[in-house]
Design a protein around this motif. Sequence first.
Motif, PDB file in Angstrom:
ATOM      1  N   VAL A   1       0.832  -1.208   0.000  1.00 19.78           N
ATOM      2  CA  VAL A   1       0.000   0.000   0.000  1.00 19.78           C
ATOM      3  C   VAL A   1       0.864   1.254   0.000  1.00 19.78           C
ATOM      4  N   ALA A   2       1.952   1.248   0.763  1.00 21.30           N
ATOM      5  CA  ALA A   2       2.842   2.418   0.788  1.00 21.30           C
ATOM      6  C   ALA A   2       3.429   2.665  -0.596  1.00 21.30           C
TER       7      ALA A   2
ATOM      8  N   ILE B   1       9.321  -1.290  -8.283  1.00 24.28           N
ATOM      9  CA  ILE B   1       9.897  -2.633  -8.384  1.00 24.28           C
ATOM     10  C   ILE B   1       9.325  -3.521  -7.285  1.00 24.28           C
TER      11      ILE B   1
ATOM     12  N   GLN C   1       7.035  -9.702  -5.933  1.00 26.35           N
ATOM     13  CA  GLN C   1       5.938 -10.627  -6.189  1.00 26.35           C
ATOM     14  C   GLN C   1       5.294 -10.317  -7.543  1.00 26.35           C
TER      15      GLN C   1
ATOM     16  N   GLY D   1       0.119  -4.734  -3.711  1.00 28.81           N
ATOM     17  CA  GLY D   1      -0.659  -4.729  -2.471  1.00 28.81           C
ATOM     18  C   GLY D   1       0.083  -5.265  -1.261  1.00 28.81           C
TER      19      GLY D   1
ATOM     20  N   LEU E   1       1.183  -6.986   1.933  1.00 28.87           N
ATOM     21  CA  LEU E   1       0.421  -7.659   2.992  1.00 28.87           C
ATOM     22  C   LEU E   1      -1.084  -7.485   2.814  1.00 28.87           C
TER      23      LEU E   1
ATOM     24  N   LEU F   1      -8.081  -0.315   7.871  1.00 34.44           N
ATOM     25  CA  LEU F   1      -8.393   0.268   9.182  1.00 34.44           C
ATOM     26  C   LEU F   1      -8.730   1.767   9.047  1.00 34.44           C
TER      27      LEU F   1
ATOM     28  N   THR G   1       9.625  -1.205   1.170  1.00 32.31           N
ATOM     29  CA  THR G   1       9.787  -2.663   1.208  1.00 32.31           C
ATOM     30  C   THR G   1       9.145  -3.289   2.448  1.00 32.31           C
ATOM     31  N   GLY G   2       8.774  -2.480   3.416  1.00 34.64           N
ATOM     32  CA  GLY G   2       8.234  -3.023   4.663  1.00 34.64           C
ATOM     33  C   GLY G   2       9.311  -3.523   5.594  1.00 34.64           C
TER      34      GLY G   2
ATOM     35  N   ALA H   1       1.328 -15.491  12.802  1.00 35.81           N
ATOM     36  CA  ALA H   1      -0.030 -15.329  12.267  1.00 35.81           C
ATOM     37  C   ALA H   1      -0.127 -16.113  10.966  1.00 35.81           C
TER      38      ALA H   1
ATOM     39  N   MET I   1       2.457 -14.187   1.969  1.00 38.55           N
ATOM     40  CA  MET I   1       3.607 -13.470   2.549  1.00 38.55           C
ATOM     41  C   MET I   1       3.760 -13.899   4.000  1.00 38.55           C
TER      42      MET I   1
ATOM     43  N   PHE J   1       4.780 -11.179   9.276  1.00 41.02           N
ATOM     44  CA  PHE J   1       5.449 -10.408  10.329  1.00 41.02           C
ATOM     45  C   PHE J   1       4.821  -9.021  10.314  1.00 41.02           C
TER      46      PHE J   1
HETATM   47  C1  LIG Z   1      -1.080 -10.523  10.708  1.00 43.98           C
HETATM   48  C2  LIG Z   1      -1.263  -9.084  10.356  1.00 43.98           C
HETATM   49  C3  LIG Z   1      -2.467  -8.477  10.566  1.00 43.98           C
HETATM   50  C4  LIG Z   1      -2.654  -7.146  10.223  1.00 43.98           C
HETATM   51  N1  LIG Z   1      -3.898  -6.581  10.358  1.00 43.98           N
HETATM   52  C5  LIG Z   1      -4.148  -5.375   9.804  1.00 43.98           C
HETATM   53  C6  LIG Z   1      -5.484  -4.908   9.648  1.00 43.98           C
HETATM   54  O1  LIG Z   1      -6.440  -5.577  10.037  1.00 43.98           O
HETATM   55  N2  LIG Z   1      -5.664  -3.706   9.030  1.00 43.98           N
HETATM   56  C7  LIG Z   1      -4.619  -2.912   8.632  1.00 43.98           C
HETATM   57  O2  LIG Z   1      -4.855  -1.790   8.135  1.00 43.98           O
HETATM   58  N3  LIG Z   1      -3.356  -3.346   8.775  1.00 43.98           N
HETATM   59  C8  LIG Z   1      -3.101  -4.552   9.302  1.00 43.98           C
HETATM   60  N4  LIG Z   1      -1.826  -5.042   9.348  1.00 43.98           N
HETATM   61  C9  LIG Z   1      -0.729  -4.176   8.933  1.00 43.98           C
HETATM   62  C10 LIG Z   1      -0.676  -3.905   7.444  1.00 43.98           C
HETATM   63  O3  LIG Z   1      -1.236  -4.968   6.715  1.00 43.98           O
HETATM   64  C11 LIG Z   1       0.743  -3.734   6.933  1.00 43.98           C
HETATM   65  O4  LIG Z   1       1.591  -3.158   7.882  1.00 43.98           O
HETATM   66  C12 LIG Z   1       0.735  -2.853   5.680  1.00 43.98           C
HETATM   67  O5  LIG Z   1      -0.123  -3.448   4.725  1.00 43.98           O
HETATM   68  C13 LIG Z   1       2.162  -2.698   5.208  1.00 43.98           C
HETATM   69  O6  LIG Z   1       2.207  -2.013   3.981  1.00 43.98           O
HETATM   70  P1  LIG Z   1       3.625  -1.641   3.367  1.00 43.98           P
HETATM   71  O7  LIG Z   1       3.336  -1.147   1.998  1.00 43.98           O
HETATM   72  O8  LIG Z   1       4.387  -0.777   4.292  1.00 43.98           O
HETATM   73  O9  LIG Z   1       4.445  -3.005   3.330  1.00 43.98           O
HETATM   74  P2  LIG Z   1       4.124  -4.409   2.635  1.00 43.98           P
HETATM   75  O10 LIG Z   1       2.687  -4.652   2.495  1.00 43.98           O
HETATM   76  O11 LIG Z   1       4.965  -5.390   3.342  1.00 43.98           O
HETATM   77  O12 LIG Z   1       4.698  -4.194   1.155  1.00 43.98           O
HETATM   78  C14 LIG Z   1       6.062  -4.282   0.879  1.00 43.98           C
HETATM   79  C15 LIG Z   1       6.195  -4.770  -0.548  1.00 43.98           C
HETATM   80  O13 LIG Z   1       7.568  -4.721  -0.907  1.00 43.98           O
HETATM   81  C16 LIG Z   1       7.922  -5.911  -1.579  1.00 43.98           C
HETATM   82  N5  LIG Z   1       9.345  -6.125  -1.345  1.00 43.98           N
HETATM   83  C17 LIG Z   1       9.943  -6.320  -0.142  1.00 43.98           C
HETATM   84  N6  LIG Z   1      11.268  -6.478  -0.309  1.00 43.98           N
HETATM   85  C18 LIG Z   1      11.500  -6.382  -1.637  1.00 43.98           C
HETATM   86  C19 LIG Z   1      12.685  -6.476  -2.422  1.00 43.98           C
HETATM   87  N7  LIG Z   1      13.870  -6.697  -1.867  1.00 43.98           N
HETATM   88  N8  LIG Z   1      12.566  -6.339  -3.765  1.00 43.98           N
HETATM   89  C20 LIG Z   1      11.355  -6.111  -4.339  1.00 43.98           C
HETATM   90  N9  LIG Z   1      10.199  -6.017  -3.630  1.00 43.98           N
HETATM   91  C21 LIG Z   1      10.277  -6.138  -2.304  1.00 43.98           C
HETATM   92  C22 LIG Z   1       7.040  -6.984  -0.945  1.00 43.98           C
HETATM   93  O14 LIG Z   1       6.873  -8.089  -1.784  1.00 43.98           O
HETATM   94  C23 LIG Z   1       5.746  -6.210  -0.709  1.00 43.98           C
HETATM   95  O15 LIG Z   1       4.858  -6.300  -1.803  1.00 43.98           O
HETATM   96  C24 LIG Z   1      -1.591  -6.387   9.690  1.00 43.98           C
HETATM   97  C25 LIG Z   1      -0.357  -7.014   9.474  1.00 43.98           C
HETATM   98  C26 LIG Z   1      -0.195  -8.340   9.789  1.00 43.98           C
HETATM   99  C27 LIG Z   1       1.115  -8.999   9.515  1.00 43.98           C
END
Ligand SMILES: Cc1cc2nc3c(=O)[nH]c(=O)nc-3n(C[C@H](O)[C@H](O)[C@H](O)COP(=O)(O)OP(=O)(O)OC[C@H]3O[C@@H](n4cnc5c(N)ncnc54)[C@H](O)[C@@H]3O)c2cc1C
Length: 391
Positions: A21-22, A40, A43, A47, A49, A59, A171-172, A194, A268, A271
């Motif tokens: 999402v970020a 980049i 997967q 989207g 996580l 949320l 990247t999270g 989880a 995924m 964590f």
């Molecule tokens: C069990 C659980 C329950 C949760 N419940 C909720 C909820 O109910 N509601 C809510 O709003 N949030 C919830 N969260 C939190 C939320 O889902 C995540 O924190 C949020 O979606 C993270 O978004 P992000 O874009 O920061 O990271 P991520 O969604 O982790 O996205 C990172 C992306 O980067 C990619 N990536 C990583 N490393 C590399 C690399 N080296 N090269 C290329 N690509 C890479 C990954 O494949 C991924 O697609 C929950 C999380 C968990 C684990």
Amino acid sequence: MSENHLPESARCDVLIAGGGVAGIAAALAAARQGAKVMLIEKQCLLGGLATSGLVTIYLPLCDGRGYQLSWGIADELLRLSILHGWQTRYPRAWLEGGTREEKAEHRFEVQFNPVFFALEAEKLLQENGVAVCYDTLICGVETEGNRLTGVIVENESGRSAVRCAAAVDCTGTARLLYACGEKTAVLDAGNTVAGWYYSTGSDGLQLHMVGYAEVPGANPQQDGARFREIGAEEVNRFLYLSHQSTLAHSLKLREKDGVSEPVTMTGMAQFRMIRRLDGEGLIRYEDDGKPTRESVGMIANWRKAGPRYEVPYSCLYGKTENLYAAGRCVNSDEKMWDLIRVIPCCAVTGEAAGIAAAMTAASGPRAPLAALQERLRRAGQRLHFTEIESA
Ligand SMILES: Cc1cc2nc3c(=O)[nH]c(=O)nc-3n(C[C@H](O)[C@H](O)[C@H](O)COP(=O)(O)OP(=O)(O)OC[C@H]3O[C@@H](n4cnc5c(N)ncnc54)[C@H](O)[C@@H]3O)c2cc1C
């Protein structure tokens, strides 16, 4: 071929590392500023996580008292996620116009279909000119002094360099920030296991949230299965435990009604908090209700109604002058990490970091605060508590 002589496979203004999402929000925001953007993703769908991780609850955008805090792309993506219908949690007062009292009764959150969301997000990025590069792992960085000049990627075409003028680490796991030598931190309390999955059965399609809700320090009895540093070995152990929980849960369900079966499970490792930036300009749990001059957006506390936060610009960067952080790896204290990591907050930090990166790509290091705030406002974001009541 040595790492120093890797072929350059692409060049862009703004590189978005990771398409959760970020990353979606950052890419969209940067592209709307006119930057040439490449996202980049390791997967084969967008989207992170929220989609392949089956975390399908967007949320709240609101404070639980009837006021919307997060606007701009956070609001746009929530609506996009339910464009073709919602699964549960439809906040009618928010989506169809209600009074503040009605809005205070239900939080502005939805449950969405992950496939629709991933596909619509991809379409939106394509329409906005973002080049999405799937199935590509970022495995290193190229730097010159305090600047990131590119990333090393590996995909079916081999290993190459993608060069950029600015980048956002979405990247999270703070993978770019860490590789650039930024100070980072892991979750002291550790992550619990989880394993969310969907089943079909007598009750139709159901999401099962297997595992414990993560409240840092709240479940000391789970300490045996807590994960802090996330190396390859821990990931495999975590996944095994997660998969076995899913299996046990789905068999129990089937035993009960005779028809239930799992239809999809998280793709995924779930964590919640892996690694984040650990710098000076952090956002703290105690910052509830405290305005900051350098706000780039507002977020809520998803756990309880009331708290409001203004997100300071400085939690989006460290020392690398053309690199920004967004999503669950921004700079916060440990307690705040649990709040700022969720989907709406990832969209807020993604939008701010994306615009800042586009500005950096166009005119040099670190986007100036006032100009960034001006662009965020023009894009529909609200920055200060004083702007809430007028909404
Ligand atoms: C069990 C659980 C329950 C949760 N419940 C909720 C909820 O109910 N509601 C809510 O709003 N949030 C919830 N969260 C939190 C939320 O889902 C995540 O924190 C949020 O979606 C993270 O978004 P992000 O874009 O920061 O990271 P991520 O969604 O982790 O996205 C990172 C992306 O980067 C990619 N990536 C990583 N490393 C590399 C690399 N080296 N090269 C290329 N690509 C890479 C990954 O494949 C991924 O697609 C929950 C999380 C968990 C684990």
